[in-house]
Each structure stands twice: as structure tokens, then as C-alpha cells.
Write an enzyme that holds these catalytic residues in place. Structure first.
Site, PDB file in Angstrom:
ATOM      1  N   GLU A   1      -3.012   1.465  28.347  1.00 36.50           N
ATOM      2  CA  GLU A   1      -1.730   1.404  27.648  1.00 36.50           C
ATOM      3  C   GLU A   1      -0.602   1.828  28.597  1.00 36.50           C
ATOM      4  OE1 GLU A   1      -0.830   4.508  24.739  1.00 36.50           O
ATOM      5  OE2 GLU A   1      -0.246   2.937  23.339  1.00 36.50           O
TER       6      GLU A   1
ATOM      7  N   GLU B   1      -3.866   8.916  14.940  1.00 32.23           N
ATOM      8  CA  GLU B   1      -3.244   7.601  15.147  1.00 32.23           C
ATOM      9  C   GLU B   1      -2.846   7.540  16.618  1.00 32.23           C
ATOM     10  OE1 GLU B   1      -0.110   7.296  12.273  1.00 32.23           O
ATOM     11  OE2 GLU B   1      -1.522   7.246  10.619  1.00 32.23           O
TER      12      GLU B   1
ATOM     13  N   CYS C   1       3.352   1.816  19.691  1.00 35.81           N
ATOM     14  CA  CYS C   1       1.881   1.864  19.751  1.00 35.81           C
ATOM     15  C   CYS C   1       1.260   0.522  19.379  1.00 35.81           C
ATOM     16  CB  CYS C   1       1.362   2.959  18.831  1.00 35.81           C
ATOM     17  SG  CYS C   1       1.856   2.747  17.115  1.00 35.81           S
TER      18      CYS C   1
ATOM     19  N   LYS D   1       5.176  19.736  14.163  1.00 40.94           N
ATOM     20  CA  LYS D   1       5.453  19.986  15.588  1.00 40.94           C
ATOM     21  C   LYS D   1       5.933  18.670  16.193  1.00 40.94           C
ATOM     22  CE  LYS D   1       4.442  20.086  19.606  1.00 40.94           C
ATOM     23  NZ  LYS D   1       5.371  19.402  20.515  1.00 40.94           N
TER      24      LYS D   1
HETATM   25  P1  NAD Z   1       1.298  12.834  23.525  1.00 36.78           P
HETATM   26  O1  NAD Z   1      -0.123  12.790  23.121  1.00 36.78           O
HETATM   27  O2  NAD Z   1       1.641  13.226  24.905  1.00 36.78           O
HETATM   28  O3  NAD Z   1       2.111  13.849  22.586  1.00 36.78           O
HETATM   29  C1  NAD Z   1       2.155  13.716  21.190  1.00 36.78           C
HETATM   30  C2  NAD Z   1       2.395  15.076  20.571  1.00 36.78           C
HETATM   31  O4  NAD Z   1       1.299  15.922  20.875  1.00 36.78           O
HETATM   32  C3  NAD Z   1       3.642  15.799  21.086  1.00 36.78           C
HETATM   33  O5  NAD Z   1       4.277  16.442  20.005  1.00 36.78           O
HETATM   34  C4  NAD Z   1       3.069  16.821  22.039  1.00 36.78           C
HETATM   35  O6  NAD Z   1       3.857  17.966  22.188  1.00 36.78           O
HETATM   36  C5  NAD Z   1       1.783  17.176  21.330  1.00 36.78           C
HETATM   37  N1  NAD Z   1       0.763  17.802  22.171  1.00 36.78           N
HETATM   38  C6  NAD Z   1       0.589  17.696  23.513  1.00 36.78           C
HETATM   39  N2  NAD Z   1      -0.476  18.432  23.913  1.00 36.78           N
HETATM   40  C7  NAD Z   1      -0.988  19.005  22.798  1.00 36.78           C
HETATM   41  C8  NAD Z   1      -2.096  19.864  22.549  1.00 36.78           C
HETATM   42  N3  NAD Z   1      -2.899  20.272  23.531  1.00 36.78           N
HETATM   43  N4  NAD Z   1      -2.325  20.234  21.281  1.00 36.78           N
HETATM   44  C9  NAD Z   1      -1.552  19.816  20.272  1.00 36.78           C
HETATM   45  N5  NAD Z   1      -0.482  19.005  20.451  1.00 36.78           N
HETATM   46  C10 NAD Z   1      -0.207  18.600  21.693  1.00 36.78           C
HETATM   47  O7  NAD Z   1       1.887  11.421  23.140  1.00 36.78           O
HETATM   48  P2  NAD Z   1       3.346  10.870  23.437  1.00 36.78           P
HETATM   49  O8  NAD Z   1       3.467  10.553  24.886  1.00 36.78           O
HETATM   50  O9  NAD Z   1       4.351  11.788  22.817  1.00 36.78           O
HETATM   51  O10 NAD Z   1       3.349   9.529  22.576  1.00 36.78           O
HETATM   52  C11 NAD Z   1       2.924   8.312  23.073  1.00 36.78           C
HETATM   53  C12 NAD Z   1       1.548   7.995  22.553  1.00 36.78           C
HETATM   54  O11 NAD Z   1       1.549   7.987  21.134  1.00 36.78           O
HETATM   55  C13 NAD Z   1       1.077   6.621  22.960  1.00 36.78           C
HETATM   56  O12 NAD Z   1      -0.261   6.663  23.366  1.00 36.78           O
HETATM   57  C14 NAD Z   1       1.229   5.812  21.685  1.00 36.78           C
HETATM   58  O13 NAD Z   1       0.409   4.689  21.603  1.00 36.78           O
HETATM   59  C15 NAD Z   1       0.896   6.820  20.661  1.00 36.78           C
HETATM   60  N6  NAD Z   1       1.413   6.412  19.342  1.00 36.78           N
HETATM   61  C16 NAD Z   1       0.537   6.011  18.376  1.00 36.78           C
HETATM   62  C17 NAD Z   1       1.011   5.596  17.143  1.00 36.78           C
HETATM   63  C18 NAD Z   1       0.075   5.147  16.048  1.00 36.78           C
HETATM   64  O14 NAD Z   1       0.485   5.133  14.906  1.00 36.78           O
HETATM   65  N7  NAD Z   1      -1.157   4.791  16.349  1.00 36.78           N
HETATM   66  C19 NAD Z   1       2.382   5.584  16.896  1.00 36.78           C
HETATM   67  C20 NAD Z   1       3.242   5.989  17.904  1.00 36.78           C
HETATM   68  C21 NAD Z   1       2.749   6.413  19.126  1.00 36.78           C
END
Ligand code: NAD
Length: 488
Positions: A385, A257, A290, A182
Site C-alpha cells: 500500500e 479496519e 484505504c 485517540k
Molecule cells: P497508523 O497505523 O500509523 O496510525 C493510526 C493510529 O494508530 C494513529 O492514531 C496512531 O497514533 C495510532 N498508533 C500508532 N502506534 C500505536 C500503538 N502502538 N498503539 C496504539 N495506537 C497506535 O496509520 P495512519 O498512517 O495514521 O493511517 C493510514 C493507514 O490507515 C493506512 O494503512 C490506511 O489504509 C489505513 N486506513 C484504513 C481504513 C479502513 O477503513 N480500512 C480507513 C482509513 C485508513
């Protein structure tokens, strides 16, 4: 040109429907995917429903016995064929990803997409080496095996879409599992291209499925599904909490992550130019990384000189169209992200922070690279963040204080230490709470290494054998030396 089945982005045809059981599946509704570069409409993307999410899990379940029983060498061969396909279409993947999420084309070409191919090659090769010495217990043989676990749900963010997706897809497939991927709704396109590449490489139907749509609408249908055996998620902490709650119904194992607020510690004995380079690097991908070390912690005695050199270096960064080779910083992904970033900065300024550089929006979705000083450790800007090109600078007087500030958030993803003293490096790194620590370097990543975060930055580790530990059901088989007919 867009319709509800395909779109063409920079000359590349992209199917905008789901990929379920080896077929393209449309949704009744779509959502509009817009480029952060210029606001151009890139496509009308299938807006998945819970029923479509369930159909993807069913397809993954149906395909699982066949793929799990496929010999390792054959699975590895298909993964290498996918890597070949990625390399063949590298230019297309690079430009589509840039148009979709606004990150630099030159990074996609030279770093990210080669790494996408490497993800498949690495886990294919690691699979063939995966094994364990048998061991003996009073004549009984213990044999450890990594059995495929079943259908996996992989949920990914928008900041490095295909790189982060394939970092999960490749080990999950190598392990003999089937996948429902997804991708994030703000950058859905390259996941669809990956489905094409995998099919062309001979991956059987249903082994990889891609469901598009809003996480809030289809996430729960995926993460609470009883047939799902693993969930690997990269994204934000609030979403992780929802996923963990949803997965609790079936106690589905999770790999999380999540976000970070990583420090860069600069000691007075450091090579200051190197430290400044490391600090300026944190603006990569407009700070939407991240691992970014967004908290600069600088020893008091060199803080003025560090700041002077930092401002000099940062003022030479070129901000503009990410398709241009000369650009260092592109746009942020979405108007909502821009609002969020600016909200953090304006609240910090109102609370008494000083913008040494930046502190404001520019035209379009561009945000000026920002450095804020006069920030308190317990302030929002130091604790939360931002996920944009915004750094804070705090000073410290002693090593003790540096470590205390570095560890003083609820995150623990990464930390970077700049020092000229090996003993100090060893002392400080031993005390830092972080999944990855870099000393006098940044972002050197090896797929053999465990990757993940401590505290609220995540749960579990992936990479090398750790990935297989997560994606497999480990089994120990103990066989007695007696009882077999051929042994009399
Ligand atoms: P997000 O949590 O808003 O979304 C991530 C994914 O989760 C998307 O595909 C979204 O559609 C999905 N999602 C949203 N609600 C959901 C639910 N209720 N159930 C299942 N899936 C759901 O994050 P974002 O804004 O897309 O990404 C930014 C974040 O990701 C930042 O906090 C960043 O630090 C983190 N990040 C972490 C890493 C790592 O390896 N630690 C790497 C990249 C980004």
C-alpha cells in the site's frame, strides 16, 4: 495564534488539551501540529502520557454505569443533538479539517461533514430499532439483548479524521458504552471540536474522552488496559499487529479496519468512459484512501485506448490549495508521507516500471498524480500500500487471469469491477476476496452495510447491526414457563 491550551485555525478556536472526565487537561509537553497546505504551525497539542491515557480510561469507567443505564430513547436524543451541533458548526469543522490534513474543503463541506452528522443520526435511529424476536424452546422463552460492553478505546488515522472517528464513536455511544478516542497525531484538531460539540449537546462528563498524543507513547497504555472492553482501530497493518499483541493480555475484543491494495478490473465490454472516470477517482484525497483501487487491471484488447483516455482525463485534474473550490488534488499529509510515496515510486522506476504520467514530487507536499506500467505482480509497487496518488496498470487476457491478479495480494479490503455484462459481474464478484465490491461504481457507502476487510485488511465488520454486535455484549436469556409465583 497558538499557546499550549488553545489555538485559532482559520478563525476557529480549538482547544489543544485532552478532554477527560468533562474537563480540559493539559500535558507537561506538547507536539507541534503543522498544516500540509503551507507548513503553517496550527497549534501546540498536548503530548499525552500513559498516566493521562489511564486517567481517560478511569473517567470512561466511572461514567459507564450511568450512560449504560440511560434509556435508549434518551441516548438517541443526545446523539441527534450531537448531529445538530455538527451541522451547526459544519463550516468550522470543514475548514479546520482541511487545514489539518490537506483534504479538499469542498469534499469536507459537501460529503464528509454531512456524513459525520449522519453517523450520529443513523446509529441513534438504528438503536431504537435494534431488537430481536423472542423465540420459544419447549415453552421456554429465549430473549436476546444487546448489553453495553463498557469503556471502548477508539484509535483513528489521519486521512479522514472526523469521519472515521465518528463512524466508531457514534455506534459505541449509541450502544451505551463510554469512549476514549485517540486521534492521529498528524490531524488532532477536529476530535477536540467534537468533544466541545458533544458536551454542548448534553453528553454527560466522562462518556466521551479525547486523548491526544503519539500512538507509540500512549497506545499501549490504552490497548492493554484491563478496564477496556472493546478496541476499534483504523490504521495500518503494522500498528494493528502491535495493538493485537497488546490487547491479547486481556483478550480484549478488537475491530480492525486496515490497509488495502484494491483492484479495479476493467473488462473490454465495459463502458470505457465510465471505467476511466472510476480510475481517475482513485486520486481523490491525493490517493490517501484505504479503499482506493490503486491497481488498474485492464483487459489487453482495450488497454491502449483505456490508457489514452485516462491520460487525457488525468491531465485535466487541478492540483493545488485544497481550500480552493477548483482544486481536485491537494497535498499529501506530511513530509514523511511524501518521502514514503516517492520512495515506492523511485524503487519501482529503478526496477523497470514506466511512468505514463507523474512519477515525481512537485513543490511543497504535492505529488504528481502517477500511473506506472510495466510492473510485475510480485513487485513491491503492486503488493504494498503506497497511500498516495500512485496507480499501477497491468493487463490481463482472460477473466481467469483478471481474478487471479485481483486476488493476488495479502489484502482484501475492496474491489471494483467495470463490465457491461451482468453474468460476468456475478461470476467475477463471487470469486473476489474483498469486504466490499463495487460494480460499475465506486465509494457508494451505506451505513446499513457491513464494512471491513478480508485477509490483512482487517478483522470483523462494522455498520448497521454489525456495529452493535461488536460494541455490545450479546446476551440470551432463557426463561422457563414455570416457577413464578404469579403463575401459581
Ligand atoms: P497508523 O497505523 O500509523 O496510525 C493510526 C493510529 O494508530 C494513529 O492514531 C496512531 O497514533 C495510532 N498508533 C500508532 N502506534 C500505536 C500503538 N502502538 N498503539 C496504539 N495506537 C497506535 O496509520 P495512519 O498512517 O495514521 O493511517 C493510514 C493507514 O490507515 C493506512 O494503512 C490506511 O489504509 C489505513 N486506513 C484504513 C481504513 C479502513 O477503513 N480500512 C480507513 C482509513 C485508513
Amino acid at each position: 495564534m497558538t499557546d499550549t491550551r488553545t489555538t485559532t485555525v482559520a478563525g476557529v478556536a480549538v482547544d489543544t488539551r485532552h478532554w477527560i472526565g468533562g474537563e480540559r487537561v493539559a500535558s507537561a509537553e506538547t507536539f507541534t501540529d503543522v498544516s500540509p497546505i503551507d507548513g503553517a504551525v496550527l497549534g501546540e497539542i498536548a503530548r499525552g502520557t500513559p498516566a493521562e491515557a489511564a486517567a481517560a480510561v478511569a473517567a470512561a469507567k466511572a461514567a459507564f454505569p450511568g450512560w449504560a443505564a440511560t434509556p435508549r430513547a434518551e441516548r438517541a436524543r443526545v446523539l441527534h443533538a450531537i448531529a445538530d451541533g455538527v451541522e451547526k458548526r459544519l463550516e468550522e469543522l470543514a475548514i479546520v479539517e482541511t487545514c489539518d490534513n490537506g483534504a479538499l474543503l469542498r469534499s469536507h463541506r459537501r460529503g464528509v461533514m454531512p456524513r459525520v452528522a449522519h453517523n450520529f443520526r443513523f446509529f441513534a435511529d438504528w438503536l431504537l430499532k435494534l431488537g430481536h424476536e423472542d423465540f420459544d424452546t419447549r415453552g421456554h422463552t429465549n430473549h436476546v439483548s444487546w448489553d453495553p460492553a463498557g469503556p471502548c478505546v477508539l484509535i483513528t488515522p489521519w486521512n479522514a479524521p472526523l469521519m472515521l472517528a465518528t463512524w466508531k464513536v457514534a455506534p459505541a455511544l449509541a450502544a451505551g458504552n463510554t469512549v476514549v478516542l485517540k486521534p492521529a497525531e498528524w490531524s488532532p484538531l477536529t476530535a477536540s471540536l467534537l468533544a466541545d460539540i458533544a458536551a454542548e449537546a448534553g453528553l454527560p462528563a466522562g462518556v466521551l474522552n479525547v486523548v491526544q498524543g503519539y500512538g507509540a507513547e500512549i497506545g499501549d497504555a490504552l490497548t492493554s488496559h484491563p478496564d477496556v472492553r472493546r478496541i476499534s482501530f483504523t490504521g495500518s497493518v503494522p500498528t494493528a499487529r502491535r495493538i493485537a499483541a497488546s490487547a491479547a493480555a486481556n483478550l480484549t475484543p478488537l475491530s480492525l479496519e486496515l490497509g488495502g491494495k484494491s483492484p479495479l478490473l476493467v473488462f473490454a465490454d465495459a463502458d470505457l468512459d465510465l471505467a476511466v472516470d472510476l480510475a481517475v477517482e482513485q486520486y481523490d484525497n491525493a490517493g490517501q484512501v484505504c479503499l482506493a483501487a490503486t491497481r488498474l487491471l485492464v483487459e489487453e484488447s482495450v488497454a491502449d485506448e483505456f490508457t489514452r483516455r485516462f491520460v487525457d482525463r488525468a491531465s485535466r485534474l487541478v492540483q493545488g490549495d485544497p481550500r480552493d473550490e477548483a482544486t481536485d488534488i491537494g497535498p499529501v499529509i506530511h513530509p514523511r508521507q511524501l518521502e514514503r510515496i516517492d520512495g515506492f515510486v523511485q524503487r519501482a522506476l529503478a526496477a523497470g516500471a514506466r511512468a505514463v504520467i507523474g512519477g515525481r514530487r512537485k513543490e511543497g507536499l504535492y505529488y504528481a498524480p502517477t500511473l506506472l506500467t510495466d510492473v510485475a505482480q510480485d513487485s513491491e509497487i503492486v503488493q504494498e500500500e503506497v497511500f498516495g496518488p500512485v496507480l499501477t496498470l497491468q493487463t490481463f487476457a482472460t477473466e481467469e487471469e483478471a481474478v487471479r491478479l485481483a486476488n493476488g495480494t495479502r489484502y482484501g479490503l475492496a474491489a471494483t469491477v467495470a463490465t457491461g455484462d451482468r453474468d460476468r459481474a456475478a461470476r467475477v464478484t463471487a470469486r473476489l476476496v474483498a469486504g466490499t465490491v463495487w460494480v460499475n461504481c465506486f465509494f457508494v457507502r451505506d451505513l446499513r452495510a457491513p464494512f471491513g476487510g478480508s485477509r490483512e485488511s482487517g478483522m470483523g465488520r462494522e455498520g448497521g447491526t454489525w456495529s452493535f454486535d461488536f460494541y455490545c455484549d450479546l446476551k440470551n436469556t432463557v426463561t422457563a414457563p414455570k416457577g413464578f409465583k404469579d403463575h401459581g
